[in-house]
Motif scaffolding. Structure first.
Motif, mmCIF file in Angstrom:
data_model
loop_
_atom_site.group_PDB
_atom_site.id
_atom_site.type_symbol
_atom_site.label_atom_id
_atom_site.label_comp_id
_atom_site.label_asym_id
_atom_site.label_seq_id
_atom_site.Cartn_x
_atom_site.Cartn_y
_atom_site.Cartn_z
ATOM 1 N N VAL A 302 0.879 -1.176 0.000
ATOM 2 C CA VAL A 302 0.000 0.000 0.000
ATOM 3 C C VAL A 302 0.906 1.212 0.000
ATOM 4 C CG1 VAL A 302 -1.792 1.264 1.204
ATOM 5 C CG2 VAL A 302 -1.809 -1.233 1.237
ATOM 6 N N VAL A 303 0.790 2.050 -1.027
ATOM 7 C CA VAL A 303 1.740 3.133 -1.205
ATOM 8 C C VAL A 303 1.004 4.375 -1.687
ATOM 9 C CG1 VAL A 303 2.268 2.411 -3.561
ATOM 10 C CG2 VAL A 303 3.930 3.813 -2.300
ATOM 11 N N GLU A 304 1.455 5.530 -1.231
ATOM 12 C CA GLU A 304 0.862 6.782 -1.686
ATOM 13 C C GLU A 304 1.366 7.088 -3.086
ATOM 14 O OE1 GLU A 304 0.048 11.344 -0.084
ATOM 15 O OE2 GLU A 304 1.573 10.089 0.886
ATOM 16 N N TYR A 305 0.482 7.691 -3.876
ATOM 17 C CA TYR A 305 0.823 8.037 -5.258
ATOM 18 C C TYR A 305 2.072 8.930 -5.269
ATOM 19 C CZ TYR A 305 0.389 9.998 -9.966
ATOM 20 O OH TYR A 305 0.635 10.375 -11.261
ATOM 21 N N GLY A 306 3.090 8.489 -6.115
ATOM 22 C CA GLY A 306 4.324 9.240 -6.261
ATOM 23 C C GLY A 306 5.395 8.849 -5.262
ATOM 24 N N LEU A 339 16.213 -14.988 -4.696
ATOM 25 C CA LEU A 339 15.464 -13.826 -4.215
ATOM 26 C C LEU A 339 15.723 -12.690 -5.172
ATOM 27 C CD1 LEU A 339 14.997 -12.507 -0.620
ATOM 28 C CD2 LEU A 339 15.765 -10.928 -2.394
ATOM 29 N N ILE A 340 14.662 -12.023 -5.607
ATOM 30 C CA ILE A 340 14.787 -10.919 -6.558
ATOM 31 C C ILE A 340 13.842 -9.805 -6.112
ATOM 32 C CG2 ILE A 340 13.027 -11.781 -8.165
ATOM 33 C CD1 ILE A 340 14.980 -10.908 -10.436
ATOM 34 N N THR A 341 14.283 -8.571 -6.232
ATOM 35 C CA THR A 341 13.536 -7.421 -5.683
ATOM 36 C C THR A 341 12.998 -6.544 -6.791
ATOM 37 O OG1 THR A 341 14.910 -7.403 -3.694
ATOM 38 C CG2 THR A 341 13.694 -5.394 -4.185
ATOM 39 N N TRP A 342 11.713 -6.188 -6.607
ATOM 40 C CA TRP A 342 11.074 -5.184 -7.477
ATOM 41 C C TRP A 342 11.075 -3.881 -6.704
ATOM 42 C CZ3 TRP A 342 6.236 -2.719 -6.498
ATOM 43 C CH2 TRP A 342 5.792 -1.879 -7.525
ATOM 44 N N SER A 343 11.540 -2.808 -7.349
ATOM 45 C CA SER A 343 11.655 -1.518 -6.662
ATOM 46 C C SER A 343 11.355 -0.394 -7.631
ATOM 47 C CB SER A 343 13.059 -1.357 -6.079
ATOM 48 O OG SER A 343 13.187 -0.094 -5.448
ATOM 49 N N VAL A 344 10.579 0.603 -7.139
ATOM 50 C CA VAL A 344 10.209 1.785 -7.923
ATOM 51 C C VAL A 344 10.412 2.999 -7.032
ATOM 52 C CG1 VAL A 344 8.380 2.986 -9.173
ATOM 53 C CG2 VAL A 344 8.525 0.501 -9.290
ATOM 54 N N ASP A 345 11.126 4.013 -7.573
ATOM 55 C CA ASP A 345 11.374 5.223 -6.780
ATOM 56 C C ASP A 345 10.144 6.098 -6.661
ATOM 57 O OD1 ASP A 345 13.975 4.466 -6.357
ATOM 58 O OD2 ASP A 345 14.733 5.530 -8.125
ATOM 59 N N ARG A 346 9.365 6.162 -7.733
ATOM 60 C CA ARG A 346 8.175 7.023 -7.723
ATOM 61 C C ARG A 346 7.058 6.302 -8.490
ATOM 62 N NH1 ARG A 346 5.862 11.322 -10.667
ATOM 63 N NH2 ARG A 346 4.933 12.941 -9.313
ATOM 64 N N LEU A 347 6.125 5.760 -7.745
ATOM 65 C CA LEU A 347 5.075 4.943 -8.354
ATOM 66 C C LEU A 347 3.931 5.849 -8.790
ATOM 67 C CD1 LEU A 347 4.310 2.050 -9.024
ATOM 68 C CD2 LEU A 347 3.285 1.844 -6.762
ATOM 69 N N VAL A 348 3.694 5.851 -10.125
ATOM 70 C CA VAL A 348 2.655 6.729 -10.679
ATOM 71 C C VAL A 348 1.719 5.981 -11.602
ATOM 72 C CG1 VAL A 348 4.041 8.819 -10.467
ATOM 73 C CG2 VAL A 348 4.199 7.434 -12.550
ATOM 74 N N GLU A 349 1.886 4.682 -11.737
ATOM 75 C CA GLU A 349 1.041 3.880 -12.625
ATOM 76 C C GLU A 349 -0.128 3.320 -11.811
ATOM 77 O OE1 GLU A 349 -0.582 2.453 -15.772
ATOM 78 O OE2 GLU A 349 1.378 3.402 -15.993
ATOM 79 N N TRP A 350 -1.325 3.919 -12.001
ATOM 80 C CA TRP A 350 -2.481 3.570 -11.179
ATOM 81 C C TRP A 350 -2.888 2.102 -11.348
ATOM 82 C CZ3 TRP A 350 -4.009 6.591 -7.390
ATOM 83 C CH2 TRP A 350 -3.737 7.947 -7.440
ATOM 84 N N SER A 351 -2.797 1.587 -12.551
ATOM 85 C CA SER A 351 -3.311 0.236 -12.820
ATOM 86 C C SER A 351 -2.213 -0.821 -12.743
ATOM 87 C CB SER A 351 -3.985 0.201 -14.200
ATOM 88 O OG SER A 351 -3.053 0.568 -15.211
ATOM 89 N N ILE A 352 -1.112 -0.524 -12.102
ATOM 90 C CA ILE A 352 0.016 -1.450 -12.081
ATOM 91 C C ILE A 352 -0.351 -2.742 -11.366
ATOM 92 C CG2 ILE A 352 1.015 -0.567 -9.925
ATOM 93 C CD1 ILE A 352 3.777 -0.925 -11.322
ATOM 94 N N LYS A 353 0.069 -3.874 -11.979
ATOM 95 C CA LYS A 353 -0.154 -5.199 -11.396
ATOM 96 C C LYS A 353 1.131 -6.008 -11.567
ATOM 97 C CE LYS A 353 -5.147 -5.408 -12.239
ATOM 98 N NZ LYS A 353 -6.255 -6.143 -12.897
#
Length: 774
Positions: A302-306, A339-353
């Motif tokens: 659960v993350v805030e936009y951006g 083990l592999i990590t998914w990481s995003v600095d600024r999440l702005v894709e509303w429909s991301i899955k």
């Protein structure tokens, strides 16, 4: 026999004598119910009949009647009088059916079984028939039950129970109400579709729709027929609401094909439906994929936009490659890691899955979807009235609107309405839109005057669950102050103001908005509110309060209060024995307490005046507003009173003599001595008449007269003038008497001395010394 009918029983006595001594007794069981004595002179044997009227009741069914014939032959007859008893007569009482009372209305939920019992008493035993819409449903004996299985709405209506025997019939009607089950229960997985991975963590969700009251709700979870979890709900909301119950599972391969279901039960107690209302969801089938095992940590983001976001994907099995697939932050496949990590600095894709994938071999691929919730707090939350501006009227219907701008996701949005600090309404939003949207929440109000000045506000909160922020994001509107206009209400009461108080100081309680205009009237005359009240202004007044809603008036009694004031003379003069009528008035409001004092001591106000009431008085009047003093001199007038004295005075001729006369009175009297109607002397209250060298012609009656403005009084004194010869004649007898007395006293003394002289015999004994004359 028929219950309530009239029947005659006959007792036949054959060949009895003598009849004059015959008594026939009737018995019901062992109870004597009638006795008949016969008369007659026939000494030979004969036959007699005795009858008994009865009206049997149902309690008499099976009763035995009998009669006894007894010859009462007196003391000379047999010791036990001859007695013959009939055989008992058994009676059967028939009566119509009576159906036992029961519920006039029965409720059942759709799909449930329901029974309608009917029990009747009667003789002969009645037959019972249940009918519905003029069609017979079932027939039986005195206890017959109609069973309706899986009730539908078509089964609702009036059912008739008819009890019938040869005497009559009776019916009872029962209304069957088939109620639609208000609760809907469904089961689903949360944030997951398709097969599950062995050992993975999954959440099942049981949605209960439109249930009330929630505090009596229990949700039970079953795997197959095994109870695995139970949850009791709490709360004070009595209106229908939606509730969610969740169950965490980590399936093993033995769970492949297992069925999960949930049941919602309302425990309404002994007064509720029996059995308790239970609604069961459809079964949820579990399908597993194995041995491909991928573990996501965390399983939900659960993350805030951006803002930034990340998650780890790990496995314990061998593979030929694993990676992340996502519109933002994809990770290329690698075969040298577990083990592999998914990481995003600024999440702005509303429909991301995003999902993590792994290829255990060249032909297979398994994946694990990462549940990502992107939220955005509202840009603004504002509150306003709909279709209205300015003050609102009491009891009117108004709608408040809460405008939430640019919030996501809407499915987690809850809007709470507050009046002051009190929660008055809450609204949960639904929907599958993940991008920011605008939403409106409304609240219907009908204000009362108590709401004047109340503040309404609304709060928009994103309830993102345990995976969201520890303190759910919340945005609050500015408060909306409401002004309520209402008609005037007067709390009418009387008033006791102090003198010189103005009318507009009246402590009236007048409620109303807009602020009422006050007008004063006394009779038909309008009075200015600035009028200062004098002591003469006490009376009945009316004040009128008016605003845009109309007029309200109150009639009040105003009593002007003031301290004591004297209207009293400084001096009062009146005759003795008259009533004290000094025009001495004390005016005060409230009435003053008046006290009198004289010479520093409290006294009562004089009533009937006496001379003792003469003096200087201090009069004090006191009430709660002050104390007043007045000095009053009372002068009581009374006629002369001459002091008593000798009624006659004797003087020898040639001697001087004085006659005194003293008198009291108010005003002070004048005293006058007169003799033979001639005034001798005049003076004040103490006047003495001096007669020098009295002569015989001075003898006679002298009159003392005391006179003042009230009256007069006289005293008479007889003056007797004696000549000197009379004095000599008086001295000789007196001298002889004195000489005689002296001689007598001398003789007595000499006698006493002679008795004490002579010879004595002196003797001593135990009693002392005794002397005897010889």
């Amino acid at each position: 026999m028929i219950e309530g009918g009239q029947y005659k029983l006959q007792c036949d006595i054959q060949n009895v004598a003598p009849v004059e001594l015959l008594t026939v007794s009737w018995f019901k069981g062992d109870t004597l119910v009638n006795k008949e004595t016969f008369t007659g002179s026939n000494k030979t044997s004969g036959n007699r009949l005795s009858t008994l009227q009865i009206s049997p009741r149902r309690a008499d069914d099976g009763a035995q009647y009998r009669c006894e014939a007894e010859l009462d032959l007196g003391p000379d007859g047999p010791q036990h009088p001859p007695l013959v008893t009939s055989d008992p007569l058994n009676i059967a009482v028939h009566y119509g059916p009576e159906i036992q009372s029961g519920d006039e209305s029965v409720e059942v939920y759709e799909g449930r079984d329901v029974t309608l019992p009917c029990t009747a008493e009667g003789n002969p035993e009645p037959n019972i028939t249940w009918s519905f819409n003029n069609q017979s449903k079932t027939t039986g004996g005195r206890q017959t039950t109609l069973t309706i299985s899986g009730a539908t709405s078509a089964d609702g209506g009036v059912y008739t129970c008819t009890a019938l025997n040869t005497v009559g019939s009776q019916t009872r009607r029962v209304l069957l109400v088939v109620k639609e089950i208000p609760v809907r229960v469904s089961i689903s997985t949360v944030d997951h579709t398709g097969p599950m991975i062995e050992g993975g963590q999954y959440k099942l969700q049981c949605g209960i729709q439109n249930v009330a009251p929630a505090e009596l709700l229990t949700v039970s979870w079953f795997k197959g027929d095994t109870l695995v979890h139970k949850e009791n709900f709490t709360g004070s909301i009595n209106t229908p609401v939606n509730w969610l119950s969740t169950l965490q599972i980590s399936p093993s391969r033995a769970d492949d094909g297992a069925q999960y279901r949930c049941e919602a039960k309302l425990h309404l107690g002994p007064d509720g439906p029996q059995p308790p209302l239970i609604v069961t969801s459809d079964a949820l089938n579990i399908t597993l994929l194995y041995p491909c095992i991928l573990t996501l940590q965390p399983p939900k983001v659960v993350v805030e936009y951006g803002a930034s976001a990340s998650a780890n994907c790990s496995t314990t099995t061998d593979h030929i490659g694993m990676g992340w697939e996502a519109p933002q932050g994809p990770v290329d496949m690698r075969d040298d890691v577990k083990l592999i990590t998914w990481s995003v600095d600024r999440l702005v894709e509303w429909s991301i899955k995003p999902f993590c994938f792994m290829n255990p071999n060249p032909k297979e691929q398994c994946k694990a979807d990462l549940n990502v919730t992107i939220y955005k707090t509202p840009d603004s939350v504002s509150i306003s009235t709909v279709g209205h501006t300015g003050p609102i009227n009491e009891s009117g219907q108004y709608e408040l609107q809460c405008d939430i701008q640019n919030v996501a996701p809407v499915e987690f949005l809850t809007v709470s309405w507050f009046k002051g600090d009190t929660l008055v309404h809450k609204e949960n939003f639904t929907g599958s839109i993940k991008t920011p949207v605008n939403r409106l929440s409304t609240l219907q109000i009908s204000p009362s005057r108590a709401d004047d000045g109340a503040q309404y506000r609304c709060e928009a909160k994103l309830d993102l669950g345990p995976d969201g922020p520890q303190h759910p994001p919340l945005v609050m509107s500015d408060p909306l102050n409401i002004t309520v206009h209402y008609e005037t209400v007067i709390n009418c009461s009387n008033w006791n103001p102090l003198i010189n108080t103005t009318l507009d100081s009246f402590p009236h309680v007048v409620l109303g908005k807009p602020l009422p205009l006050i007008k004063w009237h006394q009779g038909t005359l309008q009075i200015q509110p600035t009028k200062r009240l004098s002591k003469k202004d006490s009376g009945q007044y009316e004040y009128l309060a008016s605003n845009k809603f109309g007029n309200t008036s109150c009639v009040t009694n105003i009593t002007v209060e003031y301290g004591p004031e004297f209207d009293c003379p400084s001096e009062y003069e009146s005759r003795e024995h008259t009533l004290f009528l000094a025009n001495c008035n004390v005016t005060a409001s409230p009435e003053a307490k008046v006290s009198w004092s004289r010479d520093g001591r409290n006294v009562k106000c004089p009533h009937k005046l006496t001379r003792r009431d003469n003096g200087l008085y201090s009069v004090t009047a006191q009430n709660k507003h002050g104390t007043a003093h007045h000095v009053l001199t009372i002068n009581v007038l009374y006629g002369p009173e001459i002091e008593s004295g000798a009624e006659s005075v004797e003087v020898y001729e040639g001697r001087d003599v004085t006659l005194a006369c003293t008198a009291e009175g108010n005003p002070e009297p004048k005293v006058k001595w007169s003799f033979n109607n001639q005034s001798k002397t005049t003076g004040g209250r103490q006047t003495t008449l001096m007669i020098s060298g009295a002569k015989s012609f001075d003898g006679g009656v002298y009159t003392c007269t005391a006179l003042n403005t009230v009256g007069s009084q006289t005293r008479r004194v007889l003056l007797v003038v004696k000549d000197n010869k009379s004095l000599l004649q008086l001295i000789i007898p007196i001298s002889l008497i004195i000489l005689f007395i002296i001689i007598c006293i001398t003789c007595i003394i000499l006698c006493m001395k002679r008795k004490r002289s002579g010879k004595y015999d002196v003797q001593s004994n135990d009693k002392g010394v005794q002397m005897k004359l010889l």
